[in-house]
Write a protein that holds these residues in place. Sequence first.
Motif, PDB file in Angstrom:
ATOM      1  N   GLU A  68       0.826  -1.201   0.000  1.00  0.00           N
ATOM      2  CA  GLU A  68       0.000   0.000   0.000  1.00  0.00           C
ATOM      3  C   GLU A  68       0.861   1.252   0.000  1.00  0.00           C
ATOM      4  OE1 GLU A  68      -3.318   2.201   2.885  1.00  0.00           O
ATOM      5  OE2 GLU A  68      -2.632   0.150   3.310  1.00  0.00           O
ATOM      6  N   ARG A  69       0.489   2.207  -0.841  1.00  0.00           N
ATOM      7  CA  ARG A  69       1.189   3.487  -0.885  1.00  0.00           C
ATOM      8  C   ARG A  69       0.649   4.403   0.221  1.00  0.00           C
ATOM      9  NH1 ARG A  69       5.361   3.351  -4.944  1.00  0.00           N
ATOM     10  NH2 ARG A  69       4.719   1.740  -6.417  1.00  0.00           N
ATOM     11  N   SER A  70       1.431   5.418   0.558  1.00  0.00           N
ATOM     12  CA  SER A  70       1.015   6.360   1.586  1.00  0.00           C
ATOM     13  C   SER A  70       1.648   7.713   1.322  1.00  0.00           C
ATOM     14  CB  SER A  70       1.444   5.848   2.971  1.00  0.00           C
ATOM     15  OG  SER A  70       2.855   5.915   3.101  1.00  0.00           O
ATOM     16  N   LYS A  71       1.269   8.696   2.129  1.00  0.00           N
ATOM     17  CA  LYS A  71       1.966   9.974   2.080  1.00  0.00           C
ATOM     18  C   LYS A  71       3.375   9.777   2.633  1.00  0.00           C
ATOM     19  CE  LYS A  71      -2.101  12.947   2.636  1.00  0.00           C
ATOM     20  NZ  LYS A  71      -2.734  14.000   3.487  1.00  0.00           N
ATOM     21  N   PHE A  72       4.268  10.653   2.227  1.00  0.00           N
ATOM     22  CA  PHE A  72       5.648  10.535   2.701  1.00  0.00           C
ATOM     23  C   PHE A  72       5.672  10.648   4.225  1.00  0.00           C
ATOM     24  CE2 PHE A  72       9.833  12.118   3.853  1.00  0.00           C
ATOM     25  CZ  PHE A  72      10.658  11.265   3.135  1.00  0.00           C
ATOM     26  N   HIS A  73       6.326   9.690   4.872  1.00  0.00           N
ATOM     27  CA  HIS A  73       6.399   9.691   6.323  1.00  0.00           C
ATOM     28  C   HIS A  73       7.724   9.092   6.775  1.00  0.00           C
ATOM     29  CE1 HIS A  73       5.093   5.632   5.308  1.00  0.00           C
ATOM     30  NE2 HIS A  73       5.491   5.234   6.512  1.00  0.00           N
ATOM     31  N   THR A  74       8.105   9.410   7.996  1.00  0.00           N
ATOM     32  CA  THR A  74       9.343   8.887   8.578  1.00  0.00           C
ATOM     33  C   THR A  74       9.008   7.898   9.680  1.00  0.00           C
ATOM     34  OG1 THR A  74       9.498  10.647  10.238  1.00  0.00           O
ATOM     35  CG2 THR A  74      10.551  11.040   8.104  1.00  0.00           C
ATOM     36  N   ILE A  75       9.977   7.029   9.990  1.00  0.00           N
ATOM     37  CA  ILE A  75       9.829   6.086  11.094  1.00  0.00           C
ATOM     38  C   ILE A  75      11.140   6.036  11.878  1.00  0.00           C
ATOM     39  CG2 ILE A  75       8.163   4.610   9.902  1.00  0.00           C
ATOM     40  CD1 ILE A  75      10.495   2.667   9.315  1.00  0.00           C
ATOM     41  N   ASN A  76      11.038   5.582  13.101  1.00  0.00           N
ATOM     42  CA  ASN A  76      12.224   5.341  13.920  1.00  0.00           C
ATOM     43  C   ASN A  76      12.355   3.837  14.106  1.00  0.00           C
ATOM     44  OD1 ASN A  76      14.261   5.123  15.793  1.00  0.00           O
ATOM     45  ND2 ASN A  76      13.393   6.584  17.248  1.00  0.00           N
ATOM     46  N   ASP A  77      13.244   3.236  13.316  1.00  0.00           N
ATOM     47  CA  ASP A  77      13.435   1.781  13.371  1.00  0.00           C
ATOM     48  C   ASP A  77      14.815   1.411  13.915  1.00  0.00           C
ATOM     49  OD1 ASP A  77      14.932   2.693  11.272  1.00  0.00           O
ATOM     50  OD2 ASP A  77      14.288   1.156   9.846  1.00  0.00           O
ATOM     51  N   ASN A  78      15.370   2.298  14.725  1.00  0.00           N
ATOM     52  CA  ASN A  78      16.739   2.098  15.205  1.00  0.00           C
ATOM     53  C   ASN A  78      16.877   0.927  16.174  1.00  0.00           C
ATOM     54  OD1 ASN A  78      17.641   4.296  13.704  1.00  0.00           O
ATOM     55  ND2 ASN A  78      17.245   5.743  15.367  1.00  0.00           N
ATOM     56  N   ASP A  79      15.764   0.471  16.757  1.00  0.00           N
ATOM     57  CA  ASP A  79      15.849  -0.643  17.703  1.00  0.00           C
ATOM     58  C   ASP A  79      15.516  -1.982  17.059  1.00  0.00           C
ATOM     59  OD1 ASP A  79      13.188  -0.054  17.274  1.00  0.00           O
ATOM     60  OD2 ASP A  79      12.578  -0.384  19.358  1.00  0.00           O
ATOM     61  N   GLU A  80      15.369  -2.011  15.730  1.00  0.00           N
ATOM     62  CA  GLU A  80      14.984  -3.247  15.053  1.00  0.00           C
ATOM     63  C   GLU A  80      16.189  -4.092  14.662  1.00  0.00           C
ATOM     64  OE1 GLU A  80      12.448  -2.358  11.755  1.00  0.00           O
ATOM     65  OE2 GLU A  80      10.848  -1.524  13.000  1.00  0.00           O
ATOM     66  N   TRP A  81      15.985  -5.410  14.635  1.00  0.00           N
ATOM     67  CA  TRP A  81      16.964  -6.387  14.147  1.00  0.00           C
ATOM     68  C   TRP A  81      18.336  -6.252  14.810  1.00  0.00           C
ATOM     69  CZ3 TRP A  81      14.426 -10.076  11.886  1.00  0.00           C
ATOM     70  CH2 TRP A  81      13.316  -9.801  11.093  1.00  0.00           C
ATOM     71  N   LEU A  82      18.340  -5.771  16.047  1.00  0.00           N
ATOM     72  CA  LEU A  82      19.593  -5.580  16.786  1.00  0.00           C
ATOM     73  C   LEU A  82      20.612  -4.783  15.965  1.00  0.00           C
ATOM     74  CD1 LEU A  82      20.024  -9.049  18.542  1.00  0.00           C
ATOM     75  CD2 LEU A  82      19.115  -6.917  19.500  1.00  0.00           C
ATOM     76  N   GLN A  83      20.093  -3.855  15.174  1.00  0.00           N
ATOM     77  CA  GLN A  83      20.853  -2.926  14.335  1.00  0.00           C
ATOM     78  C   GLN A  83      21.620  -3.601  13.192  1.00  0.00           C
ATOM     79  OE1 GLN A  83      21.330  -2.482  18.042  1.00  0.00           O
ATOM     80  NE2 GLN A  83      19.346  -1.517  17.624  1.00  0.00           N
ATOM     81  N   MET A  84      21.320  -4.860  12.905  1.00  0.00           N
ATOM     82  CA  MET A  84      21.986  -5.530  11.793  1.00  0.00           C
ATOM     83  C   MET A  84      21.669  -4.846  10.461  1.00  0.00           C
ATOM     84  SD  MET A  84      24.022  -7.984  12.587  1.00  0.00           S
ATOM     85  CE  MET A  84      24.124  -8.871  11.037  1.00  0.00           C
ATOM     86  N   ASP A  85      20.439  -4.372  10.309  1.00  0.00           N
ATOM     87  CA  ASP A  85      20.072  -3.699   9.061  1.00  0.00           C
ATOM     88  C   ASP A  85      20.846  -2.398   8.878  1.00  0.00           C
ATOM     89  OD1 ASP A  85      18.612  -2.719  11.296  1.00  0.00           O
ATOM     90  OD2 ASP A  85      17.184  -1.745   9.966  1.00  0.00           O
ATOM     91  N   LYS A  86      21.155  -1.720   9.976  1.00  0.00           N
ATOM     92  CA  LYS A  86      21.906  -0.466   9.883  1.00  0.00           C
ATOM     93  C   LYS A  86      23.343  -0.722   9.444  1.00  0.00           C
ATOM     94  CE  LYS A  86      18.449   2.002  11.207  1.00  0.00           C
ATOM     95  NZ  LYS A  86      17.436   0.961  10.902  1.00  0.00           N
ATOM     96  N   VAL A  87      23.955  -1.766   9.989  1.00  0.00           N
ATOM     97  CA  VAL A  87      25.309  -2.114   9.564  1.00  0.00           C
ATOM     98  C   VAL A  87      25.300  -2.514   8.091  1.00  0.00           C
ATOM     99  CG1 VAL A  87      27.339  -3.522  10.062  1.00  0.00           C
ATOM    100  CG2 VAL A  87      25.792  -2.921  11.907  1.00  0.00           C
ATOM    101  N   GLY A  88      24.229  -3.176   7.670  1.00  0.00           N
ATOM    102  CA  GLY A  88      24.092  -3.545   6.263  1.00  0.00           C
ATOM    103  C   GLY A  88      24.036  -2.324   5.359  1.00  0.00           C
ATOM    104  N   HIS A  89      23.367  -1.274   5.802  1.00  0.00           N
ATOM    105  CA  HIS A  89      23.316  -0.035   5.028  1.00  0.00           C
ATOM    106  C   HIS A  89      24.712   0.569   4.895  1.00  0.00           C
ATOM    107  CE1 HIS A  89      19.147   1.301   4.075  1.00  0.00           C
ATOM    108  NE2 HIS A  89      18.830   0.371   4.960  1.00  0.00           N
ATOM    109  N   ALA A  90      25.454   0.599   5.990  1.00  0.00           N
ATOM    110  CA  ALA A  90      26.815   1.139   5.952  1.00  0.00           C
ATOM    111  C   ALA A  90      27.689   0.339   4.995  1.00  0.00           C
ATOM    112  CB  ALA A  90      27.416   1.138   7.355  1.00  0.00           C
ATOM    113  N   PHE A  91      27.551  -0.985   5.039  1.00  0.00           N
ATOM    114  CA  PHE A  91      28.319  -1.863   4.159  1.00  0.00           C
ATOM    115  C   PHE A  91      28.001  -1.572   2.696  1.00  0.00           C
ATOM    116  CE2 PHE A  91      27.942  -5.711   1.535  1.00  0.00           C
ATOM    117  CZ  PHE A  91      29.267  -6.116   1.475  1.00  0.00           C
ATOM    118  N   ALA A  92      26.723  -1.484   2.358  1.00  0.00           N
ATOM    119  CA  ALA A  92      26.322  -1.252   0.972  1.00  0.00           C
ATOM    120  C   ALA A  92      26.826   0.100   0.473  1.00  0.00           C
ATOM    121  CB  ALA A  92      24.805  -1.336   0.842  1.00  0.00           C
TER     122      ALA A  92
END
Length: 304
Positions: A68-92
């Motif tokens: 589903e599409r939505s209006k542009f919005h932000t989220i705070n997902d810093n506590d998700e996946w024990l920050q593995m996704d954030k390290v993945g972003h840095a790697f990419a």
Amino acid sequence: MRSNKYKYLYLVVLISSLSSFSQSTLNSFLTPSDTLNKPRRNAIIITEASLATISLVGLNQLWYSDFERSKFHTINDNDEWLQMDKVGHAFASYQIGRLASQALNWSGVSKKNQLIYGSTLGFGYLTAVEILDGYSAEWGFSWGDILANVSGTGLYVGQELLWKEQRIALKFSFHQTKYANERPDKLGENFLEQVLKDYNGQTYWLSANLHSFFKESKIPKWLNVAVGYGAEGMLTAVKDVDNELLTNNNRMRQYFLSFDVNLSRIRTNSRFLKSVFDVLNVIKIPFPTLEYSEKGFAFHLFYY
């Protein structure tokens, strides 16, 4: 019979000559230009712009269209996946920037422009993906992801400015886990999907080249020491999302210490092999590894 022997000899000589010619031509083609080579530069710009555009359009049509599409919005997902996704972003961000800069170096673009236009490609591309997330009801624009992207780009640019070389690389390794079988819809139904989605099997490494720090030593130029970060026990992004799924799993962080191989430091006269090594240098080579977690210390003969 003698005539046939000579035919075979001529064939062998011909094949050898063609092989030598092809190798020489390939080495010449892959050798970075000493001065600005406009045809090469234009080819790099067109190729990178085309790939980025095609992939973003593809993501928008084939992936985001299913949600589903939505209006542009932000989220705070810093506590998700024990920050593995954030390290993945840095790697990419780090690796895309590194490879894009090397491509511009091949075309003879100045070091300054390599850093301005090449190393920031990863950040720019991932920011565009983040904007697409912002218009999806399923996700949202994450400032935590943006900070991770900046970190990856900063790691590359900072080392080029400080040392004019990459002494510390961000690398990746992966092994399959039991958790994907428990929730394949979220963590991947096959190996390729699991590589991208199953954070339980991913490990990200800071791999430091020892000889770069101790240039007068006799340490092999290809030998690295790597510090890794991983996590396991995760079936959902946050522990309290679905307690039934997590009854028998203990979410925990893992820290690793290991050796590694800097493939770009392996000596070879083949430009083709050097190019292949540079691309494959995103992967951490399996070595004996020491692990630390809340369970204590553990030793792995070979850890992926």
